[in-house]
Design a protein around this motif. Structure first.
Motif, PDB file in Angstrom:
ATOM      1  N   THR A   1      -1.510   1.957  -0.179  1.00  0.00           N
ATOM      2  CA  THR A   1      -1.668   0.518  -0.024  1.00  0.00           C
ATOM      3  C   THR A   1      -2.303  -0.095  -1.263  1.00  0.00           C
ATOM      4  OG1 THR A   1      -3.795   0.912   1.015  1.00  0.00           O
ATOM      5  CG2 THR A   1      -1.898   0.617   2.476  1.00  0.00           C
ATOM      6  N   ALA A   2      -2.516   0.728  -2.268  1.00  0.00           N
ATOM      7  CA  ALA A   2      -3.165   0.213  -3.473  1.00  0.00           C
ATOM      8  C   ALA A   2      -2.287  -0.832  -4.138  1.00  0.00           C
ATOM      9  CB  ALA A   2      -3.432   1.356  -4.447  1.00  0.00           C
ATOM     10  N   ALA A   3      -2.951  -1.813  -4.805  1.00  0.00           N
ATOM     11  CA  ALA A   3      -2.194  -2.811  -5.560  1.00  0.00           C
ATOM     12  C   ALA A   3      -1.500  -2.130  -6.725  1.00  0.00           C
ATOM     13  CB  ALA A   3      -3.140  -3.897  -6.068  1.00  0.00           C
ATOM     14  N   VAL A   4      -2.226  -1.269  -7.402  1.00  0.00           N
ATOM     15  CA  VAL A   4      -1.685  -0.563  -8.555  1.00  0.00           C
ATOM     16  C   VAL A   4      -2.155   0.874  -8.500  1.00  0.00           C
ATOM     17  CG1 VAL A   4      -1.764  -0.334 -11.054  1.00  0.00           C
ATOM     18  CG2 VAL A   4      -1.726  -2.591 -10.048  1.00  0.00           C
ATOM     19  N   GLU A   5      -1.267   1.756  -8.830  1.00  0.00           N
ATOM     20  CA  GLU A   5      -1.706   3.122  -8.974  1.00  0.00           C
ATOM     21  C   GLU A   5      -1.019   3.757 -10.172  1.00  0.00           C
ATOM     22  OE1 GLU A   5      -1.378   5.448  -5.452  1.00  0.00           O
ATOM     23  OE2 GLU A   5      -2.524   7.095  -6.326  1.00  0.00           O
ATOM     24  N   LEU A   6      -1.804   4.356 -11.026  1.00  0.00           N
ATOM     25  CA  LEU A   6      -1.262   5.103 -12.147  1.00  0.00           C
ATOM     26  C   LEU A   6      -1.460   6.578 -11.823  1.00  0.00           C
ATOM     27  CD1 LEU A   6      -2.838   3.126 -15.145  1.00  0.00           C
ATOM     28  CD2 LEU A   6      -0.662   2.722 -13.997  1.00  0.00           C
ATOM     29  N   ARG A   7      -0.390   7.355 -11.994  1.00  0.00           N
ATOM     30  CA  ARG A   7      -0.508   8.769 -11.663  1.00  0.00           C
ATOM     31  C   ARG A   7      -0.169   9.646 -12.853  1.00  0.00           C
ATOM     32  NH1 ARG A   7       2.342   9.340  -5.873  1.00  0.00           N
ATOM     33  NH2 ARG A   7       0.932   7.966  -4.733  1.00  0.00           N
TER      34      ARG A   7
ATOM     35  N   ALA B   1       4.568  10.562 -19.996  1.00  0.00           N
ATOM     36  CA  ALA B   1       4.707  11.214 -18.696  1.00  0.00           C
ATOM     37  C   ALA B   1       3.876  10.429 -17.695  1.00  0.00           C
ATOM     38  CB  ALA B   1       4.203  12.655 -18.780  1.00  0.00           C
ATOM     39  N   GLY B   2       4.193  10.592 -16.418  1.00  0.00           N
ATOM     40  CA  GLY B   2       3.407   9.921 -15.395  1.00  0.00           C
ATOM     41  C   GLY B   2       4.154   8.775 -14.749  1.00  0.00           C
ATOM     42  N   GLU B   3       3.559   8.249 -13.697  1.00  0.00           N
ATOM     43  CA  GLU B   3       4.237   7.233 -12.908  1.00  0.00           C
ATOM     44  C   GLU B   3       3.347   6.031 -12.647  1.00  0.00           C
ATOM     45  OE1 GLU B   3       4.835  10.136  -9.869  1.00  0.00           O
ATOM     46  OE2 GLU B   3       7.015   9.882 -10.001  1.00  0.00           O
ATOM     47  N   ILE B   4       4.004   4.899 -12.468  1.00  0.00           N
ATOM     48  CA  ILE B   4       3.301   3.670 -12.126  1.00  0.00           C
ATOM     49  C   ILE B   4       3.774   3.223 -10.752  1.00  0.00           C
ATOM     50  CG2 ILE B   4       2.894   1.273 -12.793  1.00  0.00           C
ATOM     51  CD1 ILE B   4       3.844   2.058 -15.631  1.00  0.00           C
ATOM     52  N   PHE B   5       2.826   2.929  -9.871  1.00  0.00           N
ATOM     53  CA  PHE B   5       3.181   2.358  -8.574  1.00  0.00           C
ATOM     54  C   PHE B   5       2.545   0.993  -8.457  1.00  0.00           C
ATOM     55  CE2 PHE B   5       3.556   6.865  -8.052  1.00  0.00           C
ATOM     56  CZ  PHE B   5       4.675   7.021  -7.240  1.00  0.00           C
ATOM     57  N   VAL B   6       3.344   0.006  -8.060  1.00  0.00           N
ATOM     58  CA  VAL B   6       2.798  -1.316  -7.804  1.00  0.00           C
ATOM     59  C   VAL B   6       3.098  -1.655  -6.358  1.00  0.00           C
ATOM     60  CG1 VAL B   6       2.893  -3.754  -8.395  1.00  0.00           C
ATOM     61  CG2 VAL B   6       3.072  -2.034 -10.191  1.00  0.00           C
TER      62      VAL B   6
ATOM     63  N   LEU C   1      -5.424   6.317 -11.864  1.00  0.00           N
ATOM     64  CA  LEU C   1      -6.236   5.126 -11.659  1.00  0.00           C
ATOM     65  C   LEU C   1      -5.680   4.388 -10.455  1.00  0.00           C
ATOM     66  CD1 LEU C   1      -7.375   2.877 -14.540  1.00  0.00           C
ATOM     67  CD2 LEU C   1      -6.559   1.816 -12.481  1.00  0.00           C
ATOM     68  N   ARG C   2      -6.575   3.966  -9.582  1.00  0.00           N
ATOM     69  CA  ARG C   2      -6.135   3.300  -8.375  1.00  0.00           C
ATOM     70  C   ARG C   2      -6.921   2.011  -8.222  1.00  0.00           C
ATOM     71  NH1 ARG C   2      -4.177   5.213  -3.021  1.00  0.00           N
ATOM     72  NH2 ARG C   2      -5.159   3.775  -1.562  1.00  0.00           N
ATOM     73  N   VAL C   3      -6.203   0.910  -8.110  1.00  0.00           N
ATOM     74  CA  VAL C   3      -6.850  -0.385  -7.935  1.00  0.00           C
ATOM     75  C   VAL C   3      -6.479  -0.914  -6.561  1.00  0.00           C
ATOM     76  CG1 VAL C   3      -7.096  -2.719  -8.824  1.00  0.00           C
ATOM     77  CG2 VAL C   3      -6.695  -0.833 -10.405  1.00  0.00           C
ATOM     78  N   GLU C   4      -7.501  -1.134  -5.719  1.00  0.00           N
ATOM     79  CA  GLU C   4      -7.234  -1.611  -4.357  1.00  0.00           C
ATOM     80  C   GLU C   4      -6.888  -3.090  -4.384  1.00  0.00           C
ATOM     81  OE1 GLU C   4      -7.006   0.442  -1.969  1.00  0.00           O
ATOM     82  OE2 GLU C   4      -8.013   2.190  -2.826  1.00  0.00           O
TER      83      GLU C   4
END
Lengths: 352, 514
Positions: B11-17, B67-72, B34-37
């Protein structure tokens, strides 16, 4: 290694493009290449002519490079070398009685001084009046051309010739020509040019003044904050640039023609820009680049006689293509950049 | 990780993995998570070059990760450019605002996103929407004034409105307070809290621990390209954050013993004035002060209130177009008509305001940067020739003593991080055995560890008898170091305090013109 590779690739690319053009014109590229090689290095005389063209290019290449290190673009080498040659010829014609050891020294100093003044003017205008050196050096090229025509046609006209040239200089002024080149006018100007390259290296990399010149070219605000008078340094750099270009007159007037001929320079001043660029503004690189352009100049001159379809104009195109691909420095970085992601790494360390 | 998994249950606004990014040989980010609620103010802190800006630029689509993923909002995203990120509701306010000065506030906001109908811009409709946005979030702006006439705080407000107008839900602010007065700063954070309460998510990149402590909900700490901690602000303290940033225990504020000023004057200026472009106010009006040897005089003020002009007048008195009521004096020499080189030879060391342009030759090696300004000193030159062996010896020692990393003398100055660049400048300037030290923003953008080091050096110079003029927009720095404090506002010295007699609040008010 990469520093060496890039200019070599640039030259190869330019040459390939040029050969493609001659191929379209109906000559076999292989044939053209062979003539070029033979024309530039085929015999002692050919190589001598190559060296004869190389000499002025060393001076003008150094001239452009010194100015460049101070952050200035000297497009005025052509004008500076013109007044330098004229000064040497005028001194030699007016005091024609002067004899050997003193006479050439005086003429060399005259060429040096005239070039220096021609460089100092745009240097001073830039440093103290803020007007751009590119404009002013171009303007001074025209003034030099006009001035020398006037001197050669009215004041010191050669009575024995129909050509626009000055009276011959006294015999005491002529400098040594090396015999091994089958009569090609390779004179003491060549070792002088090599010496100049060495001195420029020492100046730039081993002296306080040279460091100040490079500091101003790198970052004027930083130089200023460090207490360096950027204006003064710019004037000095332009004086040096002008003086170096002025020395072209030594090889031409004292070592070859024995007089000033209007239009003797096939734009050595402008080719000098390409020489400096290809030599990456380093004296050693400039020596190599000048030799290349000297060879190209000599080789393409022969193309005209030796082939059916390649005329003088086409051989100029060949030269121009090499210069163009050398100047396309931006193209290389652009091609490198394209393989990178969206925006190149800018201001990486500034904020975080 | 299974790449077919598009929608995540987060449910995070942004997550970098597991984000990684390399520039040349330098690892800017390594395995960053990094996880921003949603609906929080999230601080991202770290030293210079720790990788916080890189991570945020990846999130905003300026860089592509190796490398890595961004989730919005739980959706996996791959950006081709910032416009993709903007379309997903991410907006960024850069440290240096991206505004067209002569354009009105309204036009600046519309620029690039003009509502067009039949080829005409529908200003009226846009204005109505903006006015309702401004009301909703409490961000009033004069729409028709050219932005260059507006104070910096308002310009920043316009940048924020620009993002809101583009439907941003996630706002990234890069060092948002570096140009603000303390009052403007607290306004900004009040506004950001309002935005948060309206459901926006806010990410702040900063290096100021105090701001992080008072205004954020959660904090992510970066060090050397990695995330070294993610904590809830209410459960941490500045000391812990500083330790996470530096990786060792740091002294947050050094203890400065009181000065023992000597009677001799180091710098003296009388009635310095500089007219602005015709019609505008003066850049400097009647500035007078003196600095004794053995004391630190701080010049406080928000940037752009005459500090740069004052520094130029002090370093280049001959060339500056200032009028003075009396001579400019250094160590009892009248230097009004001297050039900079002669002044520096008196033993005047300068830490310039803008280290990248005024302090260093970025493309040249460390050794040459160490030589800059000393190229005619006896130590490094003889008869016009450089003594390169001496230079190498001295520079090697200095780089060691001042802890410039990496140690190599052949690295270009541009390859060093901001803090190390500054340490290099300090090392060089202290080579002069300064009698007078002019330090402008000496720790701007410098990491916590290096701040401590530079502050100690400045105090030591004072105790060895140098007169120090410290120009800084960091109140904390002034309050820590300065023995006397001058406040510069709109080109005037509007107040003078002894350090012991003034509170931070009082100084802040004076800085804002109160």
């Amino acid at each position: 290694m990469r520093k060496l590779l890039q200019p070599i690739l640039a030259v190869a690319l330019g040459l390939a493009l040029g050969l493609a053009v001659t191929w379209i014109a109906g000559e076999s590229p292989w044939h053209v290449l062979k003539i070029l090689e033979k024309g530039a290095f085929g015999s002692g005389y050919d190589f001598g002519m190559t060296l004869f063209y190389t000499t002025p290019l060393i001076f003008t290449g150094l001239s452009v490079a010194v100015a460049f290190h101070a952050g200035l673009f000297n497009i005025g080498a052509e004008g500076q070398l013109t007044v330098g040659a004229l000064a040497a010829a005028v001194v030699g014609a007016v005091w024609s009685g002067l004899s050997a050891p003193l006479a050439p020294v005086v003429a060399v100093l005259a060429a040096l001084l005239a070039g220096t003044i021609w460089g100092a003017i745009p240097g001073w205008l830039r440093a103290r009046r803020g007007s751009h050196e590119v404009i002013n050096t171009i303007m001074l090229n025209f003034i030099a051309a006009g001035l020398t025509s006037y001197v050669a046609l009215y004041l010191l006209k050669n009575p024995d010739s129909q050509n626009p040239e000055t009276r011959p200089i006294g015999p005491g002024y002529l400098i040594h020509q090396f015999g091994i080149f089958g009569g090609a006018p390779v004179s003491a100007a060549l070792p002088l040019a090599i010496l100049a390259a060495a001195l420029v290296w020492v100046l730039l990399w081993r002296t306080s003044l040279g460091f100040e010149i490079r500091a101003v070219g790198q970052s004027e605000p930083a130089a200023r904050a460090a207490g360096i008078d950027a204006g003064r340094i710019r004037i000095i750099a332009m004086c040096l640039a002008g003086g170096l270009a002025g020395l072209v007159g030594v090889g031409e007037v004292l070592g070859n023609a024995g007089k000033f001929k209007v239009g003797f320079s096939p734009e050595f001043g402008f080719i000098g820009i390409a020489v400096a660029l290809l030599g990456r503004n380093q004296p050693a690189g400039i020596l190599a680049a000048a030799l290349l352009f000297g060879a190209l100049h000599k080789g393409t001159a022969d193309l005209d006689f030796e082939t059916e379809h390649v005329t003088r104009e086409l051989s100029l195109i060949l030269q121009a293509l090499v210069i163009l691909s050398v100047s396309a420095d931006g193209l290389w970085s652009w091609m490198k950049e394209r393989r990178r992601p969206v925006i190149p790494e800018t201001a990486g360390g500034v904020t975080c | 990780m299974d790449s077919s998994q598009i929608v995540d249950d987060t449910t995070a606004a942004v997550e970098l993995r597991a984000l990684s990014k390399q520039f040349g040989g330098v690892r800017a980010n390594a395995d960053v998570n990094l996880r921003v609620e949603r609906g929080t103010i999230h601080g991202v802190i770290g030293e210079n070059g720790a990788g916080k800006s890189t991570a945020m630029k990846i999130l905003y689509g300026i860089y592509r990760p190796d490398a890595g993923e961004i989730f919005v909002g739980g959706k996996k995203c791959v950006w081709a450019s910032p416009s993709d990120a903007i379309a997903m509701g991410i907006g960024m306010v850069h440290q240096h605002f991206m505004l067209a000065g002569p354009y009105s506030a309204l036009d600046n906001i519309l620029l690039g996103a003009e509502p067009v109908r039949w080829g005409f811009i529908e200003r009226k409709k846009a204005r109505e929407r903006l006015e309702s946005l401004a009301r909703q979030y409490g961000l009033p702006v004069e729409w028709d004034r050219p932005v260059e006439q507006l104070p910096v705080g308002i310009q920043q407000r316009i940048e924020i409105l620009k993002l809101l107008y583009r439907h941003s839900n996630i706002l990234i602010l890069d060092e948002p307070t570096s140009v603000l007065t303390p009052q403007e700063t607290s306004d900004l954070f009040a506004n950001l809290k309002k935005l948060r309460d309206e459901g926006k998510t806010i990410v702040i990149i900063t290096h100021k621990l105090k701001e992080v402590m008072s205004f954020t909900d959660r904090v992510t700490v970066f060090r050397a390209g990695k995330v070294t901690g993610e904590v809830e602000t209410s459960r941490t303290n500045p000391q812990e954050l500083a330790n996470l940033m530096v990786g060792r225990k740091v002294v947050l504020s050094i203890d400065v013993p009181p000065a023992r000023p000597r009677p001799e004057t180091a710098i003296e200026v009388q009635g310095l004035s500089l007219a602005g472009p015709s019609g505008s106010r003066h850049k400097l009006s009647d500035v007078s002060f003196s600095v004794k040897r053995g004391e630190i005089v701080g010049v406080a003020g928000v940037e752009g209130n005459g500090q740069s002009e004052l520094l130029q007048a002090l370093l280049h008195p001959r060339e500056s177009r200032c009028r003075t009521a009396g001579p400019v004096r250094y160590l009892a020499n009248d230097v009004t008509v001297w050039d900079a080189a002669k002044i520096r030879d008196l033993g005047v060391a300068v830490i310039p305001e803008d280290r990248q342009s005024e302090g260093l030759l970025l493309e040249r090696p460390v050794s040459e940067n160490f030589l800059l300004g000393l190229q005619r000193s006896d130590a490094f030159s003889r008869a016009g020739f450089l003594r390169l062996r001496n230079l190498e010896k001295t520079a090697t020692l200095a780089v060691e003593e001042y802890d410039v990393r990496p140690r190599g003398l052949m690295n270009t100055a541009g390859q060093l991080s901001g803090g190390n660049q500054q340490k290099l400048i300090v090392a060089r300037e202290f080579q002069r055995q300064p009698q007078v030290l002019i330090a402008a923003q000496p720790t701007r953008g410098v990491d916590v560890g290096a701040i401590e080091f530079i502050h100690n050096r400045i105090v030591r110079a004072r105790d060895e008898g140098a007169g120090v003029l410290l120009v800084s927009s960091e109140l904390d720095e002034i309050l820590t170091l300065a023995d006397r404090i001058l406040v510069l506002y709109e080109g005037r010295v509007v107040a003078e305090f002894q350090r012991a007699d003034v509170s931070e609040r009082e100084l802040g008010l004076k800085m804002g013109g109160g």
